[in-house]
Enzyme design. Structure first.
Site, PDB file in Angstrom:
ATOM      1  N   LYS A 116      -4.617   6.219   9.288  1.00 21.07           N
ATOM      2  CA  LYS A 116      -3.593   6.379  10.324  1.00 21.07           C
ATOM      3  C   LYS A 116      -3.742   7.706  11.066  1.00 21.07           C
ATOM      4  CE  LYS A 116      -0.180   3.220   8.466  1.00 21.07           C
ATOM      5  NZ  LYS A 116       0.869   3.066   7.464  1.00 21.07           N
ATOM      6  N   LYS A 222      -8.847  -8.124   7.653  1.00 25.16           N
ATOM      7  CA  LYS A 222      -7.431  -8.173   7.320  1.00 25.16           C
ATOM      8  C   LYS A 222      -6.575  -8.585   8.516  1.00 25.16           C
ATOM      9  CE  LYS A 222      -3.543  -5.312   6.249  1.00 25.16           C
ATOM     10  NZ  LYS A 222      -2.882  -4.063   6.533  1.00 25.16           N
ATOM     11  N   LYS A 225      -0.773  -5.936  11.965  1.00 27.34           N
ATOM     12  CA  LYS A 225      -0.219  -5.660  13.289  1.00 27.34           C
ATOM     13  C   LYS A 225      -1.147  -4.775  14.106  1.00 27.34           C
ATOM     14  CE  LYS A 225       3.729  -5.773  11.147  1.00 27.34           C
ATOM     15  NZ  LYS A 225       4.737  -5.041  10.405  1.00 27.34           N
TER      16      LYS A 225
HETATM   17  P1  ADP Z   1       0.897  -4.459   8.780  1.00 26.82           P
HETATM   18  O1  ADP Z   1      -0.378  -4.194   8.032  1.00 26.82           O
HETATM   19  O2  ADP Z   1       0.800  -5.645   9.649  1.00 26.82           O
HETATM   20  O3  ADP Z   1       1.425  -3.231   9.494  1.00 26.82           O
HETATM   21  P2  ADP Z   1       2.773  -3.800   6.717  1.00 26.82           P
HETATM   22  O4  ADP Z   1       1.885  -2.637   6.423  1.00 26.82           O
HETATM   23  O5  ADP Z   1       4.110  -3.527   7.292  1.00 26.82           O
HETATM   24  O6  ADP Z   1       1.977  -4.801   7.684  1.00 26.82           O
HETATM   25  O7  ADP Z   1       2.902  -4.655   5.388  1.00 26.82           O
HETATM   26  C1  ADP Z   1       4.083  -5.146   4.776  1.00 26.82           C
HETATM   27  C2  ADP Z   1       3.728  -5.877   3.498  1.00 26.82           C
HETATM   28  O8  ADP Z   1       2.881  -6.986   3.783  1.00 26.82           O
HETATM   29  C3  ADP Z   1       2.984  -5.035   2.469  1.00 26.82           C
HETATM   30  O9  ADP Z   1       3.394  -5.414   1.159  1.00 26.82           O
HETATM   31  C4  ADP Z   1       1.547  -5.403   2.692  1.00 26.82           C
HETATM   32  O10 ADP Z   1       0.765  -5.230   1.529  1.00 26.82           O
HETATM   33  C5  ADP Z   1       1.668  -6.878   3.056  1.00 26.82           C
HETATM   34  N1  ADP Z   1       0.553  -7.248   3.934  1.00 26.82           N
HETATM   35  C6  ADP Z   1       0.372  -6.880   5.223  1.00 26.82           C
HETATM   36  N2  ADP Z   1      -0.753  -7.422   5.729  1.00 26.82           N
HETATM   37  C7  ADP Z   1      -1.296  -8.154   4.719  1.00 26.82           C
HETATM   38  C8  ADP Z   1      -2.463  -8.977   4.601  1.00 26.82           C
HETATM   39  N3  ADP Z   1      -3.288  -9.149   5.636  1.00 26.82           N
HETATM   40  N4  ADP Z   1      -2.703  -9.575   3.421  1.00 26.82           N
HETATM   41  C9  ADP Z   1      -1.851  -9.419   2.380  1.00 26.82           C
HETATM   42  N5  ADP Z   1      -0.742  -8.669   2.414  1.00 26.82           N
HETATM   43  C10 ADP Z   1      -0.460  -8.044   3.564  1.00 26.82           C
END
Ligand code: ADP
Ligand code: TRP
Length: 357
Positions: A116, A222, A225
């Site tokens: 980040k 992956k 967002k």
């Molecule tokens: P993003 O990566 O889209 O910003 P977040 O970091 O807010 O999403 O993730 C919220 C939850 O969803 C966390 O527990 C994270 O581990 C899970 N998560 C997010 N993206 C994935 C993914 N591609 N596969 C599995 N779990 C995910």
């Protein structure tokens, strides 16, 4: 509902936009599944969202949409404590206290911080990825492209979310395991520094299966967002089908039992998460004997995803329209979350020597 003998489960999702399939399979689906058997606490991490999305015009709408999606996916306020992180001010105070026991070196070495921070500075991963080189990038950054200190202390805040509720089990996706490891380390460190037994060491919680990583359909590792490759739970069927039909593929297997390229393996990973074992096997066999048609695979996948998302999408709008219900849910959630949080904070202040006159 808070029951003294049940193990405490806690997890949260940052308020940065609508929930996608990664959030659903990595987090939300597990939340719903454990509600009956544990003392469950699920929240919306709006303070964490401020580390990367400080737009005040969006924050509340994001909190609201995640809350509605939580409820639409089956989180039940009669069973679980559902709250907004910033409604529990004890978290912010404990964040300050816990930071006194956290090293900036260990925070700087965290994978998510490196990632980040480089995004904030607008640089990719350089050839020299050593800790020393990274440190120079951060310290040398100009003030208009700064890496905010909140991003550095993100793991402290997450540890506080967990430790303030004395949670035992934390259902998260694979990408959060390093943060959980840090939480355990901070808990051990605090306990041993003061010779107390205040914090239990929380563990990951995946009820049987291995932690999942939901891939993107653009050939990337992956779905996320910031990767811009999300299939959202509230995507309209037309949009969703289009996204799936546009998924990256290859030229197809030329010889029987060829190894799969990443984009194809990703399609299968999603199919495994959403479809029946019979359907997965039939497409695997078609791949192995080279008769597979990727168009058919994608069509099947789109319908299987829609089977999961349609009931959620249909409920979200009704819930979003009911402000009174939403505010009642979070008010009650905050009251319950603050009960344990204020208790833990009081113990912590006492242990650290902060006394009232
Ligand atoms: P993003 O990566 O889209 O910003 P977040 O970091 O807010 O999403 O993730 C919220 C939850 O969803 C966390 O527990 C994270 O581990 C899970 N998560 C997010 N993206 C994935 C993914 N591609 N596969 C599995 N779990 C995910
Ligand atoms: N860091 C988590 C994420 O990006 C969200 C989060 C904040 C969280 N605090 C938490 C998850 C406490 C579990 C427990 O997904």
């Amino acid at each position: 509902m808070a029951t003294p003998n049940k193990e405490i489960v806690l997890s949260g999702i940052r308020a940065t936009g609508n929930l996608h399939l990664g959030n659903y399979f990595g987090a939300l689906r597990k939340f719903v599944a454990v509600q009956d058997d544990y003392d469950c606490n699920f929240f919306i991490a709006d303070l964490h969202a401020l580390t990367t999305n400080p737009d005040p015009n969006q924050l509340h709408a994001n909190v609201k949409s995640i809350l509605a999606e939580y409820l639409a996916a089956g989180l039940d306020p009669e069973k679980s404590t559902i709250f907004v992180q910033s409604d529990v001010p004890e978290i912010s105070e404990m964040y300050l206290l816990l930071n006194m026991h956290v090293g900036i070196g260990e925070l700087m070495r965290t994978a998510s911080f490196k990632d980040k921070a480089r995004k904030a500075l607008g640089i990719g991963t350089p050839a020299d990825d050593s800790d020393e080189a990274f440190e120079k990038e951060i310290i040398g950054a100009s003030t208009n492209k700064r890496v905010n200190a909140g991003l550095l202390t993100y793991p402290t805040l997450m540890a506080v979310d967990i430790l303030i509720q004395k949670a035992n089990k934390v259902p998260v996706g694979k990408d959060q395991l390093q943060h959980l490891e840090l939480t355990r380390r901070f808990a051990r460190r605090f306990n041993s520094f003061y010779g107390v037994d205040l914090f239990p060491e929380p563990t990951d919680f995946d009820f049987g299966g291995a932690p999942v990583k939901v891939p993107g359909l653009d050939g990337s590792g992956k779905m996320g967002k910031s990767e811009g490759n999300c299939i959202y739970l509230i995507d309209d069927p037309k949009v969703l089908r289009k996204k799936v039909m546009r998924a990256m593929t290859d030229e197809g297997p030329k010889e029987p039992n060829s190894p799969m390229t990443e984009p194809i393996a990703n399609l299968f990973t999603l199919l495994e998460l959403t479809s029946t074992p019979e359907i997965v096997t039939s497409f695997r066999e078609a791949y192995a004997d080279c008769s597979i048609r990727y168009g058919d695979l994608k069509k099947q996948l789109a319908e299987d995803i829609l089977n999961i998302t349609t009931p959620i999408r249909e409920r979200v709008n009704d819930i979003l329209a009911d402000d009174a219900y939403l505010s009642q849910v979070v008010k009650r959630g905050a009251e319950k979350a603050r009960e344990r949080a204020s208790q833990t904070l009081a113990e912590m202040r006492q242990i650290m020597g902060i006394r009232k006159f």
